[in-house]
Design a protein around this motif. Structure first.
Motif, short mmCIF file in Angstrom:
data_model
loop_
_atom_site.label_atom_id
_atom_site.label_comp_id
_atom_site.label_asym_id
_atom_site.label_seq_id
_atom_site.Cartn_x
_atom_site.Cartn_y
_atom_site.Cartn_z
N MET A 25 3.67 3.05 -4.54
CA MET A 25 2.76 4.19 -4.70
C MET A 25 1.87 4.01 -5.92
O MET A 25 1.78 4.89 -6.78
N VAL A 26 1.23 2.87 -5.99
CA VAL A 26 0.48 2.59 -7.21
C VAL A 26 -0.84 1.92 -6.89
O VAL A 26 -0.93 1.07 -6.00
N ILE A 27 -1.88 2.35 -7.60
CA ILE A 27 -3.17 1.68 -7.49
C ILE A 27 -3.09 0.43 -8.36
O ILE A 27 -2.57 0.47 -9.48
N ALA A 28 -3.63 -0.67 -7.86
CA ALA A 28 -3.52 -1.94 -8.59
C ALA A 28 -4.22 -1.86 -9.95
O ALA A 28 -5.35 -1.38 -10.05
N VAL A 29 -3.54 -2.34 -10.97
CA VAL A 29 -4.19 -2.58 -12.27
C VAL A 29 -5.08 -3.81 -12.11
O VAL A 29 -6.20 -3.86 -12.60
N CYS A 30 -4.55 -4.78 -11.40
CA CYS A 30 -5.35 -5.91 -10.92
C CYS A 30 -4.56 -6.58 -9.79
O CYS A 30 -3.36 -6.35 -9.65
N SER A 31 -5.27 -7.34 -8.98
CA SER A 31 -4.59 -7.99 -7.85
C SER A 31 -5.26 -9.33 -7.58
O SER A 31 -6.39 -9.59 -8.01
N PHE A 32 -4.52 -10.17 -6.84
CA PHE A 32 -5.01 -11.52 -6.58
C PHE A 32 -4.52 -11.98 -5.21
O PHE A 32 -3.39 -11.70 -4.82
N GLY B 71 -2.78 -20.43 10.03
CA GLY B 71 -1.45 -21.03 10.14
C GLY B 71 -0.98 -21.65 8.84
O GLY B 71 0.01 -22.39 8.81
N ALA B 72 -1.67 -21.40 7.75
CA ALA B 72 -1.33 -21.99 6.45
C ALA B 72 -0.93 -20.88 5.48
O ALA B 72 -1.25 -19.71 5.69
N PRO B 73 -0.22 -21.25 4.41
CA PRO B 73 0.28 -20.23 3.48
C PRO B 73 -0.81 -19.37 2.84
O PRO B 73 -1.91 -19.86 2.54
N GLN B 74 -0.46 -18.12 2.66
CA GLN B 74 -1.32 -17.16 1.96
C GLN B 74 -0.40 -16.33 1.07
O GLN B 74 0.77 -16.13 1.40
N GLN B 75 -0.94 -15.83 -0.03
CA GLN B 75 -0.16 -14.98 -0.92
C GLN B 75 -1.03 -13.84 -1.44
O GLN B 75 -2.26 -14.01 -1.59
N PHE B 76 -0.39 -12.73 -1.71
CA PHE B 76 -1.06 -11.59 -2.35
C PHE B 76 -0.13 -11.07 -3.43
O PHE B 76 1.08 -11.00 -3.21
N SER B 77 -0.69 -10.75 -4.57
CA SER B 77 0.15 -10.26 -5.65
C SER B 77 -0.61 -9.21 -6.42
O SER B 77 -1.82 -9.32 -6.62
N LYS B 78 0.08 -8.16 -6.84
CA LYS B 78 -0.62 -7.09 -7.56
C LYS B 78 0.23 -6.59 -8.72
O LYS B 78 1.45 -6.61 -8.64
N VAL B 79 -0.46 -6.18 -9.77
CA VAL B 79 0.23 -5.58 -10.91
C VAL B 79 -0.06 -4.09 -10.87
O VAL B 79 -1.21 -3.68 -10.71
N GLY B 80 1.00 -3.30 -11.01
CA GLY B 80 0.83 -1.86 -11.09
C GLY B 80 1.72 -1.30 -12.17
O GLY B 80 2.51 -2.04 -12.78
N THR B 81 1.60 -0.01 -12.41
CA THR B 81 2.43 0.57 -13.47
C THR B 81 3.85 0.84 -12.98
O THR B 81 4.73 1.19 -13.76
N VAL C 81 0.85 -1.21 0.00
CA VAL C 81 0.00 0.00 0.00
C VAL C 81 0.88 1.26 0.00
O VAL C 81 1.75 1.41 0.86
N GLY C 82 0.62 2.13 -0.96
CA GLY C 82 1.17 3.48 -0.99
C GLY C 82 2.66 3.57 -0.67
O GLY C 82 3.50 2.95 -1.32
N SER C 83 2.95 4.34 0.37
CA SER C 83 4.32 4.66 0.79
C SER C 83 4.36 4.53 2.31
O SER C 83 3.31 4.33 2.95
N PRO C 84 5.53 4.68 2.94
CA PRO C 84 5.56 4.59 4.40
C PRO C 84 4.57 5.55 5.07
O PRO C 84 3.91 5.20 6.05
N GLN C 85 4.45 6.76 4.51
CA GLN C 85 3.53 7.74 5.12
C GLN C 85 2.09 7.24 5.05
O GLN C 85 1.33 7.36 6.02
N ILE C 86 1.71 6.70 3.89
CA ILE C 86 0.33 6.21 3.72
C ILE C 86 0.11 4.99 4.62
O ILE C 86 -0.95 4.83 5.23
N ARG C 87 1.12 4.14 4.75
CA ARG C 87 0.97 2.94 5.59
C ARG C 87 0.91 3.31 7.08
O ARG C 87 0.34 2.59 7.88
N ASN C 88 1.50 4.44 7.45
CA ASN C 88 1.40 4.90 8.84
C ASN C 88 0.01 5.42 9.17
O ASN C 88 -0.44 5.32 10.30
#
Ligand SMILES: Cc1cc2nc3c(=O)[nH]c(=O)nc-3n(C[C@H](O)[C@H](O)[C@H](O)COP(=O)(O)OP(=O)(O)OC[C@H]3O[C@@H](n4cnc5c(N)ncnc54)[C@H](O)[C@@H]3O)c2cc1C
Length: 290
Positions: A182-189, A168-178, A93-100
């Motif tokens: 500091m990018v809004i997802a083009v798509c994410s999964f 307690g089991a694996p999870q993943q998140f992946s996103k495509v941005g430009t 998400v965003g940048s350190p400032q946005i995540r704070n």
């Protein structure tokens, strides 16, 4: 513009009941953008930042309750082990400032189809805790998103927390941005394995009017994993299974062409993200169990 500053959830709910038009503000990273660009001029802002209860998280009975006001930075540092998918999304998400400043409650309140927390919450089987002076209720994430920036929240309700199963089991998140940050997802999964239930959660973001689960992909993969009891004796997944999973994830989307990407690109990218994320999650699971 009135600026309402409750100190407790009870006070906030009383104010929201009295002034349902008051716009809640948590980190302000969405609200302030709208005010600055003059897209919104609410009669009242309901500041939630003084309410300590909203900034707390707790764990018990296999569920982590994350207060609506816990910022992404703390999800990363304090919940990375318990909620790996949510922490992964938070890191993008965003940048350190946005995540704070930015919070999951705010992500849910804004309900942008591109919000990074949403696919993770859907895949994990999370529920949104909402409250009003009439009481509290838990809304499954699958029922929370009603349309572009529309949610199941009533005008007098506030989001108080999100309840996320701790598997307690694996999870993943992946996103495509430009670009990388500091990018809004083009798509994410997002994908979450639920071995105890023999189930897989999978969800797409920024690829439909709402974030949504890829139900056919979930059912297909659960069937493949049950076949030959792959949960108990994990081994590499055959390529056709991984490819089919990617296709089914892409087919769950109903994307549009916009400035960030075409519908065709989004579908293609989702199938690639899904294949990769499944590969990473299954490799982690095989490493843990095998
Ligand atoms: C530069 C920049 C980069 C960004 N990058 C990303 C990104 O990479 N990924 C991403 O997903 N988002 C991103 N965002 C959007 C934003 O940071 C997130 O949506 C964040 O989660 C919003 O949280 P907040 O606490 O700041 O919400 P706020 O701005 O305070 O509120 C957002 C909305 O939710 C409502 N709301 C807030 N809290 C509650 C509550 N408890 N109950 C009911 N309604 C509530 C508000 O009324 C408002 O409608 C970015 C924003 C900026 C400015």
């Amino acid at each position: 513009m009135d600026f309402l500053r409750p100190d407790t959830v009870a006070e906030a709910l009383a104010l929201k009941a009295e002034r349902p038009e008051a716009v809640p503000i948590a980190g302000g990273t969405d609200v302030m953008v709208e005010l600055n660009f003059d897209r919104r001029r609410p009669a009242a802002l309901l500041d939630l930042t003084r309410i300590a209860e909203l900034r707390e998280w707790s764990a018990g009975d296999g569920v982590v309750r994350v207060g609506a006001g816990v910022p992404y930075a703390r999800i990363i540092t304090e919940l990375g082990d318990r909620l790996p998918g949510l922490a992964m999304a938070a890191r993008t998400v965003g940048s350190p400032q946005i995540r704070n400043r930015g919070t999951v409650g705010g992500n849910l309140g804004a309900a942008s189809p591109a919000g990074d927390a949403h696919p993770v919450l859907l895949a994990a089987g999370a529920s949104v805790e909402v409250a009003s002076t009439r009481g509290r209720r838990l809304v499954p994430a699958t029922d929370f998103y009603l349309g572009v920036k529309r949610t199941a929240l009533a005008p007098d309700e506030l989001i108080t927390a999100v309840h996320v199963p701790e598997t307690g089991a694996p999870q993943q998140f992946s996103k495509v941005g430009t670009r990388n940050a500091m990018v809004i997802a083009v798509c994410s999964f997002a994908i979450a394995l639920h071995p105890a239930q023999g189930r897989v959660g999978a969800a797409v973001g920024s690829a439909a009017p709402t974030p949504r689960r890829a139900a056919d992909a979930e059912a297909f993969l659960a069937g493949e994993l049950a076949d030959g009891d792959r949960w108990a004796s994990p081994r590499p997944l055959p390529d056709p299974v991984v490819r089919r999973f990617g296709e089914l994830v892409a087919s769950a989307a109903s994307p549009i062409d916009d400035v960030r990407g075409s519908a065709a690109y989004r579908r293609h990218a989702l199938s690639v993200l899904a294949r990769r994320a499944l590969g990473w999650a299954w490799r982690d699971y095989t490493g843990e169990v095998g």
